[in-house]
Each structure stands twice: as structure tokens, then as C-alpha cells.
Design a protein around this motif. Structure first.
Motif, PDB file in Angstrom:
ATOM      1  N   TYR A   1       1.608   4.592   0.288  1.00  0.00           N
ATOM      2  CA  TYR A   1       0.565   4.998  -0.658  1.00  0.00           C
ATOM      3  C   TYR A   1       0.805   4.326  -2.019  1.00  0.00           C
ATOM      4  O   TYR A   1      -0.097   3.720  -2.605  1.00  0.00           O
ATOM      5  CB  TYR A   1       0.597   6.531  -0.781  1.00  0.00           C
ATOM      6  N   LEU A   2       2.048   4.417  -2.501  1.00  0.00           N
ATOM      7  CA  LEU A   2       2.345   3.881  -3.827  1.00  0.00           C
ATOM      8  C   LEU A   2       2.358   2.351  -3.820  1.00  0.00           C
ATOM      9  O   LEU A   2       1.954   1.713  -4.792  1.00  0.00           O
ATOM     10  CB  LEU A   2       3.664   4.453  -4.344  1.00  0.00           C
ATOM     11  N   GLY A   3       2.784   1.777  -2.706  1.00  0.00           N
ATOM     12  CA  GLY A   3       2.733   0.313  -2.596  1.00  0.00           C
ATOM     13  C   GLY A   3       1.301  -0.201  -2.676  1.00  0.00           C
ATOM     14  O   GLY A   3       1.030  -1.272  -3.236  1.00  0.00           O
ATOM     15  N   SER A   4       0.365   0.591  -2.126  1.00  0.00           N
ATOM     16  CA  SER A   4      -1.048   0.203  -2.205  1.00  0.00           C
ATOM     17  C   SER A   4      -1.556   0.297  -3.644  1.00  0.00           C
ATOM     18  O   SER A   4      -2.366  -0.515  -4.091  1.00  0.00           O
ATOM     19  CB  SER A   4      -1.918   1.119  -1.327  1.00  0.00           C
ATOM     20  N   ILE A   5      -1.049   1.287  -4.370  1.00  0.00           N
ATOM     21  CA  ILE A   5      -1.458   1.448  -5.769  1.00  0.00           C
ATOM     22  C   ILE A   5      -0.913   0.316  -6.641  1.00  0.00           C
ATOM     23  O   ILE A   5      -1.584  -0.142  -7.568  1.00  0.00           O
ATOM     24  CB  ILE A   5      -0.997   2.825  -6.299  1.00  0.00           C
ATOM     25  N   ALA A   6       0.285  -0.140  -6.312  1.00  0.00           N
ATOM     26  CA  ALA A   6       0.859  -1.236  -7.110  1.00  0.00           C
ATOM     27  C   ALA A   6      -0.071  -2.449  -7.104  1.00  0.00           C
ATOM     28  O   ALA A   6      -0.217  -3.149  -8.121  1.00  0.00           O
ATOM     29  CB  ALA A   6       2.240  -1.600  -6.571  1.00  0.00           C
ATOM     30  N   ALA A   7      -0.737  -2.684  -5.969  1.00  0.00           N
ATOM     31  CA  ALA A   7      -1.664  -3.824  -5.904  1.00  0.00           C
ATOM     32  C   ALA A   7      -2.922  -3.563  -6.737  1.00  0.00           C
ATOM     33  O   ALA A   7      -3.477  -4.480  -7.352  1.00  0.00           O
ATOM     34  CB  ALA A   7      -2.049  -4.100  -4.446  1.00  0.00           C
ATOM     35  N   VAL A   8      -3.369  -2.303  -6.769  1.00  0.00           N
ATOM     36  CA  VAL A   8      -4.512  -1.966  -7.629  1.00  0.00           C
ATOM     37  C   VAL A   8      -4.124  -2.246  -9.080  1.00  0.00           C
ATOM     38  O   VAL A   8      -4.888  -2.837  -9.842  1.00  0.00           O
ATOM     39  CB  VAL A   8      -4.928  -0.479  -7.450  1.00  0.00           C
ATOM     40  N   ASP A   9      -2.916  -1.830  -9.436  1.00  0.00           N
ATOM     41  CA  ASP A   9      -2.460  -2.059 -10.812  1.00  0.00           C
ATOM     42  C   ASP A   9      -2.421  -3.553 -11.142  1.00  0.00           C
ATOM     43  O   ASP A   9      -2.820  -3.958 -12.243  1.00  0.00           O
ATOM     44  CB  ASP A   9      -1.086  -1.410 -11.023  1.00  0.00           C
ATOM     45  N   ASP A  10      -1.974  -4.358 -10.199  1.00  0.00           N
ATOM     46  CA  ASP A  10      -1.980  -5.820 -10.417  1.00  0.00           C
ATOM     47  C   ASP A  10      -3.411  -6.296 -10.715  1.00  0.00           C
ATOM     48  O   ASP A  10      -3.635  -7.093 -11.625  1.00  0.00           O
ATOM     49  CB  ASP A  10      -1.535  -6.584  -9.160  1.00  0.00           C
TER      50      ASP A  10
ATOM     51  N   GLN B   1       5.408   3.171 -11.668  1.00  0.00           N
ATOM     52  CA  GLN B   1       5.016   2.562 -12.935  1.00  0.00           C
ATOM     53  C   GLN B   1       3.709   1.811 -12.701  1.00  0.00           C
ATOM     54  O   GLN B   1       3.620   0.991 -11.785  1.00  0.00           O
ATOM     55  CB  GLN B   1       6.084   1.564 -13.414  1.00  0.00           C
ATOM     56  N   THR B   2       2.697   2.115 -13.520  1.00  0.00           N
ATOM     57  CA  THR B   2       1.420   1.395 -13.434  1.00  0.00           C
ATOM     58  C   THR B   2       1.109   0.807 -14.820  1.00  0.00           C
ATOM     59  O   THR B   2       0.229   1.300 -15.532  1.00  0.00           O
ATOM     60  CB  THR B   2       0.290   2.348 -12.997  1.00  0.00           C
ATOM     61  N   PRO B   3       1.841  -0.226 -15.201  1.00  0.00           N
ATOM     62  CA  PRO B   3       1.727  -0.712 -16.585  1.00  0.00           C
ATOM     63  C   PRO B   3       0.326  -1.174 -16.963  1.00  0.00           C
ATOM     64  O   PRO B   3      -0.082  -1.033 -18.113  1.00  0.00           O
ATOM     65  CB  PRO B   3       2.724  -1.879 -16.632  1.00  0.00           C
ATOM     66  N   ASN B   4      -0.414  -1.703 -16.000  1.00  0.00           N
ATOM     67  CA  ASN B   4      -1.740  -2.227 -16.354  1.00  0.00           C
ATOM     68  C   ASN B   4      -2.781  -1.129 -16.513  1.00  0.00           C
ATOM     69  O   ASN B   4      -3.592  -1.171 -17.444  1.00  0.00           O
ATOM     70  CB  ASN B   4      -2.166  -3.256 -15.313  1.00  0.00           C
ATOM     71  N   ILE B   5      -2.755  -0.159 -15.602  1.00  0.00           N
ATOM     72  CA  ILE B   5      -3.683   0.973 -15.764  1.00  0.00           C
ATOM     73  C   ILE B   5      -3.344   1.684 -17.073  1.00  0.00           C
ATOM     74  O   ILE B   5      -4.241   2.058 -17.839  1.00  0.00           O
ATOM     75  CB  ILE B   5      -3.590   1.916 -14.541  1.00  0.00           C
ATOM     76  N   ASP B   6      -2.058   1.809 -17.345  1.00  0.00           N
ATOM     77  CA  ASP B   6      -1.629   2.475 -18.581  1.00  0.00           C
ATOM     78  C   ASP B   6      -2.154   1.767 -19.834  1.00  0.00           C
ATOM     79  O   ASP B   6      -2.358   2.409 -20.864  1.00  0.00           O
ATOM     80  CB  ASP B   6      -0.092   2.520 -18.664  1.00  0.00           C
ATOM     81  N   ARG B   7      -2.343   0.446 -19.748  1.00  0.00           N
ATOM     82  CA  ARG B   7      -2.849  -0.301 -20.918  1.00  0.00           C
ATOM     83  C   ARG B   7      -4.162   0.295 -21.408  1.00  0.00           C
ATOM     84  O   ARG B   7      -4.479   0.243 -22.605  1.00  0.00           O
ATOM     85  CB  ARG B   7      -3.109  -1.774 -20.535  1.00  0.00           C
TER      86      ARG B   7
ATOM     87  N   VAL C   1      -6.028  -4.607 -11.788  1.00  0.00           N
ATOM     88  CA  VAL C   1      -6.512  -4.127 -13.094  1.00  0.00           C
ATOM     89  C   VAL C   1      -5.953  -5.024 -14.195  1.00  0.00           C
ATOM     90  O   VAL C   1      -6.677  -5.437 -15.107  1.00  0.00           O
ATOM     91  CB  VAL C   1      -6.094  -2.645 -13.311  1.00  0.00           C
ATOM     92  N   GLY C   2      -4.684  -5.371 -14.072  1.00  0.00           N
ATOM     93  CA  GLY C   2      -4.065  -6.246 -15.076  1.00  0.00           C
ATOM     94  C   GLY C   2      -4.758  -7.598 -15.160  1.00  0.00           C
ATOM     95  O   GLY C   2      -5.021  -8.109 -16.258  1.00  0.00           O
ATOM     96  N   ARG C   3      -5.092  -8.160 -14.017  1.00  0.00           N
ATOM     97  CA  ARG C   3      -5.742  -9.479 -14.021  1.00  0.00           C
ATOM     98  C   ARG C   3      -7.106  -9.405 -14.702  1.00  0.00           C
ATOM     99  O   ARG C   3      -7.480 -10.297 -15.447  1.00  0.00           O
ATOM    100  CB  ARG C   3      -5.888  -9.995 -12.582  1.00  0.00           C
ATOM    101  N   VAL C   4      -7.835  -8.340 -14.443  1.00  0.00           N
ATOM    102  CA  VAL C   4      -9.173  -8.232 -15.043  1.00  0.00           C
ATOM    103  C   VAL C   4      -9.065  -7.938 -16.548  1.00  0.00           C
ATOM    104  O   VAL C   4      -9.809  -8.514 -17.356  1.00  0.00           O
ATOM    105  CB  VAL C   4     -10.033  -7.191 -14.290  1.00  0.00           C
ATOM    106  N   LEU C   5      -8.128  -7.088 -16.945  1.00  0.00           N
ATOM    107  CA  LEU C   5      -7.945  -6.830 -18.386  1.00  0.00           C
ATOM    108  C   LEU C   5      -7.519  -8.114 -19.099  1.00  0.00           C
ATOM    109  O   LEU C   5      -7.973  -8.402 -20.215  1.00  0.00           O
ATOM    110  CB  LEU C   5      -6.904  -5.728 -18.619  1.00  0.00           C
ATOM    111  N   ASP C   6      -6.668  -8.895 -18.447  1.00  0.00           N
ATOM    112  CA  ASP C   6      -6.253 -10.181 -19.036  1.00  0.00           C
ATOM    113  C   ASP C   6      -7.461 -11.094 -19.234  1.00  0.00           C
ATOM    114  O   ASP C   6      -7.562 -11.800 -20.227  1.00  0.00           O
ATOM    115  CB  ASP C   6      -5.240 -10.896 -18.125  1.00  0.00           C
ATOM    116  N   TYR C   7      -8.359 -11.070 -18.261  1.00  0.00           N
ATOM    117  CA  TYR C   7      -9.562 -11.911 -18.378  1.00  0.00           C
ATOM    118  C   TYR C   7     -10.378 -11.484 -19.596  1.00  0.00           C
ATOM    119  O   TYR C   7     -10.841 -12.331 -20.375  1.00  0.00           O
ATOM    120  CB  TYR C   7     -10.413 -11.823 -17.099  1.00  0.00           C
TER     121      TYR C   7
END
Ligand code: SGN
Ligand code: CA
Length: 539
Positions: free
Chosen positions: A327-336, A57-63, A338-344
Motif C-alpha cells: 500500500y505504502l509503496g504504491s503511495i510513494a509513486a503517487v508522491d513522485d 514520508q511524502t515530501p512532495n504531497i507535503d509541499r 505529484v513532485g514532478r507536476v509541482l516541479d513543472y
């Protein structure tokens, strides 16, 4: 909401951006859109939940897709890191920008879209991975990883502070740098073009503690071709060295401790297998290492017990899970991040006037055909994720199926900013697609991969891809052709080039390939030129 001045828009539509030289007052017009270009490294579309919910699940990239457009057939021109970045910056195929592989230096006399946007009054910044061997031109600010960079306690080359080392986890640090720039350095009188470029999820796939704790407990579904035997294809697929069981490093990639390899009598895969582990896990400070060992220690213990009775098939299952967990654990951090920057952007009223792009430098094999890595024109590495949000221009929640390429970013951004697109850029502006107008868009894309002989041993090849077919020519030390029927054989398991039933298709695709090579000014003599240059560089 952003509006392109009507006269500019009419000119763009009439002349495809060529005639759209803005008057100087438009150059400083406050409402030109900001551009936030987010790119990760080796992020396959299969690992973004907007494309598929099987793995993560990549909720932030999905946004970004929820508020904009999901491109389901975006692809690259040359599936490798630095060449892809050169294509993105220059809007030209590798054979024209000269950065054909990861070794050739990037020719900084190339004109790039950030330079043009900067000249047109944009404030520009880049944070994260560039991988060029030289610094980016046209940037007011940059902090980039040298070469591939590291996951823990990374070094950076910076525009103003020289070379620095920052304690912490790379994805989070690059995110902090990006947010800090938005908050502290942004010139609010100018539009910005900000490149937020992650190292993750590039090999050796080291997640942060908050994610490896969780992802190492999960089990992931396997792709149907994990045990591909490569029959039905040519020499190139058989001779490639990117099989999860055969070619992955035990210490460096699967995170088996070097000592345990010795104890179990497991030889190194590559002669730098253990060095890769030391170079990445070994960079952790005492606290990071203790946290790592608390999770990876028991995984090693468990493996030690099971290894003596494991079959080759068991090992493949095990190694695939280990690969996906990291691999996927590394992506979860990318998603985090992305979420922080979109929130900004949301919190500072920037969302409405900012084009947000999420993409990767190329796709990646996540066990399909038994592989990791990329390079091939086959779908998983040829296609790349692309999600674009631009409120007021792109309808939220839309999907586009056209074959857009990384070649198109430069003209698209220039077009969006009302800056003239240089005549020698080879991509096309995606603005009509953003508005839902798909008429007369290209019906075929061109691909050319060069880095051979080299790590992973994927042979040189070029090809043409249409919605229905993929024609490939492998050359250099072989001369083999492959044709795939994309509609009937979506897994690309059957080369039908020699099948008499496809003789007409072959003729037609061969003619199209000849035309597209001419159109993009590629040729046999250029192939030979790059072979000579490659040999010279290797000496
Ligand atoms: C490194 C990787 C390879 C990878 C290349 C290129 N090995 O050499 O697996 O194909 O980078 O990747 S590693 O163990 O040293 O990481 S690229 O994304 O930079 O093109
Ligand atoms: Ca890459």
C-alpha cells in the motif's frame, strides 16, 4: 499573483457567491486562477507525512501544505469511490445526484463544476481514474481508466484516440499524460482546470519496482486496534467483512503465489482470490514479471518456511506488514508524480496563479479495528486528506480544523473562478477558510452510505458528526444506533448511545440529525426509494 477583482470579491463575501455572475470580459480575464485537482484513490490521511510521520514520508504531497493549508478534519459524505466523485463534480449529496454506490450509473444530466468552468472559458482536462461507467462531460481532453483500471500496462478510454493500452506503470503513465498535456496542449490564453486522478493506492496495491524493492524490506508500526474484537460496538462492525486476517485475499492482496497456496493448503479467501492475482500481477510483461519475482519470490519462500508454525496472531502481524509494504509503496509513486507536476508548475511560472488541491476519494483503514477498506462513518474512512495551496490567498504553512467536505469542492472552484454557484449545490465555498476566516462555518456534517448487501458487507447507515459527537443510524436489515464521544474516545471503541449519562446528548444529536436530513433534503422515503432501486438493479 492572482487577485479577484474587488467588486467580485465584495459580491462573493456579501452573497456567498450566488450573486457573482461575472460579466463576459471577466470570463476571459487572464488572471483567473488555474486549478490543479489531484486525487488519489483510497489514500488514508495516516499515510501522508504532513499528517503523521509514523508510516511514510511524502515530501512532495507535503509541499502543498508547506506552501498552503492542511485541513485536519476534511471528510466525505459517502465513503466510496464513484459516489465520492459524483459528490465532488456535482456539489450535491448522493441522494440528490443519484450516484449512491459504485453500481448505479452516474446520471449525466447532473450539472458538474467542470461543465460550468468550461462554459466560463476554462480549458479542462482529466487524466486517470473516474469510475463512472460513462465519460466525463465538459472536458476538452480526457484519458481515463475503464472502471477500476490496472496497475501495470493499463487500458485507457480517450477522448481523441479511442481505447488504448499503454505499456508501463499506471501512476507514472497518468503523471506523464498530465505533464504532456500541460506542455503540449495547454492553451495559454485560458485558465485551466486539470484533474490528475490516480488509481493508486487502491487494492490490489501493486507498487512499481523502484518502490517495492525498498518497501518490502521495511517494518511498519501497528495501530493499537489491530486486534479489535468489536465488543463495545454494534452488529455492523462485527459483521463487516474487511478484516485483514479474515477477509483479505492471499494471492490477490498478500501476493502469495497461487501455486504456493495450493502447496500449503491455504484456501482462497474470496472465490476470485487467485483470479485477482492473475488479473494484476498476471498483466505484467516478461521483464516486469522477472523483476517482480526477484523480490516477491523470496518473500514467498520465506513465508513457505514459516507458515506451518505460525499462529493466527502471527499471521495477522505478517499480513499487516505485507499490506502496508504494498500500500505504502504504491503511495510513494503517487508522491513522485505529484513532485514532478509541482516541479513543472514551478519551472513554467504557473505556481503563483494555480490552486493546487491534493485529496483522496475517501479515507482508508490501515489496520485500525483490524480492517482494510472504507465505507464506514468511523474516522479513518470518513476523514480524507486535504491539502490546498494558493499563493497570495492562502498563508503558507497554515492548518484548518473545520469540518469541510468533498461536497465543498464544486462551489469552491466556481467561487474562485468568479462563476455563479448554482442554487441547488449543497456544499459551501471554502474561500473564506482559505483566507483564515472561520467565522460562522458549519458545525455539523451529514453522512450517508448505501452499498449493502455488497462486498465487505458494511451495513447502510447515515449519521451526523459534530466536533464533539458522532451519531449513527444503521438501517435496512437492522435498526441500531451508535453514539461516540469524539473527545473522550478518539479510537471510537465505545458506543455510548444507551449510556444514561449521554441521554441529553442523544436527544440533542437526534434533533440535529433530523434537522440536517431536512436541510439536505434526505428522508426515510428516499432511503426506501434507493433500497427499491438497488434491489431492481441487482436482479
Ligand atoms: C473493489 C475492491 C474492494 C473495494 C471496491 C470499491 N476489491 O471491489 O475492496 O471496496 O473495489 O472500491 S478488489 O479486490 O476487486 O479491488 S472503490 O474505491 O472503487 O469504491
Ligand atoms: Ca476509492
Amino acid at each position: 499573483m492572482f487577485r479577484i477583482p474587488c467588486i467580485v470579491l465584495i459580491l462573493v463575501l456579501l452573497f456567498g457567491g450566488e450573486a457573482c455572475q461575472p460579466a463576459s470580459d471577466q470570463v476571459t480575464a487572464p488572471k483567473r486562477p488555474n486549478i490543479l485537482f489531484i486525487m488519489s484513490d483510497d489514500h488514508g490521511y495516516q499515510a501522508i507525512s504532513a499528517y503523521s510521520r509514523k508510516l511514510i514520508q511524502t515530501p512532495n504531497i507535503d509541499r502543498i501544505a508547506e506552501g498552503g493549508m492542511l485541513f485536519t478534519n476534511a471528510c466525505v459524505t459517502n465513503s466510496l469511490c464513484a459516489p465520492s466523485r459524483a459528490v465532488i463534480l456535482t456539489g450535491k449529496h448522493s441522494h440528490l445526484n443519484g450516484k449512491i454506490d459504485n453500481n448505479f450509473p452516474f446520471d449525466t444530466t447532473n450539472m458538474t463544476f467542470p461543465q460550468l468552468l468550461h462554459d466560463a472559458g476554462y480549458q479542462t482536462a482529466m487524466f486517470g481514474k473516474l469510475h463512472f461507467g460513462n465519460n466525463p462531460k465538459g472536458f476538452d481532453q480526457f484519458k481515463i481508466l475503464p472502471g477500476q483500471g490496472h496497475y501495470y500496462n493499463p487500458d485507457f478510454i480517450t477522448k481523441n484516440e479511442g481505447n488504448i493500452t499503454v505499456e508501463g506503470y499506471t501512476t507514472d503513465i497518468i503523471t506523464d499524460m498530465t505533464l504532456n498535456w500541460l506542455d503540449q496542449e495547454r492553451d495559454t490564453t485560458k485558465p485551466f482546470m486539470l484533474m490528475f486522478l490516480h488509481k493508486a493506492p487502491h487494492r490490489e496495491w501493486l507498487p512499481p519496482e523502484r518502490h517495492y524493492k525498498e518497501f518490502t524490506k521495511r517494518t511498519f508500526p501497528e495501530p493499537p486496534t489491530l486486534f479489535d474484537d468489536y465488543s463495545g460496538r454494534g452488529t455492523a462492525a462485527r459483521e463487516a467483512e474487511m478484516n485483514i486476517l479474515e477477509n483479505m485475499n492471499w494471492a490477490g492482496d498478500s501476493k502469495i503465489y497461487p501455486d504456493l497456496m495450493d502447496e500449503l493448503g491455504i484456501p482462497q479467501t474470496m472465490n476470485w482470490d487467485k483470479a485477482a492475482f492473475e488479473g494484476e500481477v498476471g498483466r505484467q510483461n516478461a521483464e516486469q514479471r522477472a523483476a517482480w519475482d526477484a523480490v516477491y519470490g523470496p518473500i514467498n519462500e520465506d513465508f513457505k518456511k514459516r507458515y506451518p508454525t505460525m499462529s493466527r496472531e502471527d499471521l495477522m502481524h505478517w499480513r499487516y506488514q505485507r499490506y502496508m509494504q504494498d500500500y505504502l509503496g504504491s503511495i510513494a509513486a503517487v508522491d513522485d508524480g505529484v513532485g514532478r507536476v509541482l516541479d513543472y508548475l514551478d519551472a513554467h511560472g504557473l505556481t503563483d496563479n494555480t490552486i493546487v488541491v491534493y485529496t483522496s476519494d475517501q479515507g482508508f483503514f490501515l489496520g485500525e479495528h483490524g480492517w482494510f477498506d472504507k465505507r464506514f462513518i468511523y474516522n479513518e474512512s470518513f476523514k480524507t486528506p486535504l491539502l490546498v495551496r494558493w499563493p497570495g490567498v492562502i498563508q503558507p504553512g497554515t492548518v484548518n480544523t473545520q469540518m469541510v467536505q468533498n461536497l465543498d469542492f464544486a462551489p469552491t472552484f466556481l467561487n474562485a473562478a468568479g462563476v455563479r454557484i448554482p442554487a441547488d449545490m449543497q456544499g459551501v465555498s471554502l474561500l473564506p477558510l482559505f483566507r483564515g476566516d472561520t467565522a460562522n462555518f458549519r458545525d455539523a456534517v451529514y453522512y450517508h452510505y448505501y452499498e449493502y448487501p455488497a462486498i465487505h458487507m458494511v451495513k447502510r447507515h447515515y449519521g451526523i458528526v459534530t466536533e464533539d459527537y458522532k451519531l449513527i443510524h444503521f438501517y435496512y436489515d437492522i435498526d441500531e444506533w451508535e453514539l461516540y464521544d469524539r473527545k473522550k474516545d478518539s479510537l471510537e471503541l465505545h458506543n455510548v448511545f444507551a449510556d444514561p449519562a449521554y441521554a441529553g446528548v442523544v436527544r440533542n444529536m437526534m434533533a440535529k440529525l433530523k434537522d440536517i436530513r431536512e436541510k439536505y433534503h434526505d428522508s426515510d422515503s428516499l432511503d426506501q426509494y434507493y433500497i427499491r432501486k438497488y434491489d431492481e438493479l441487482k436482479k
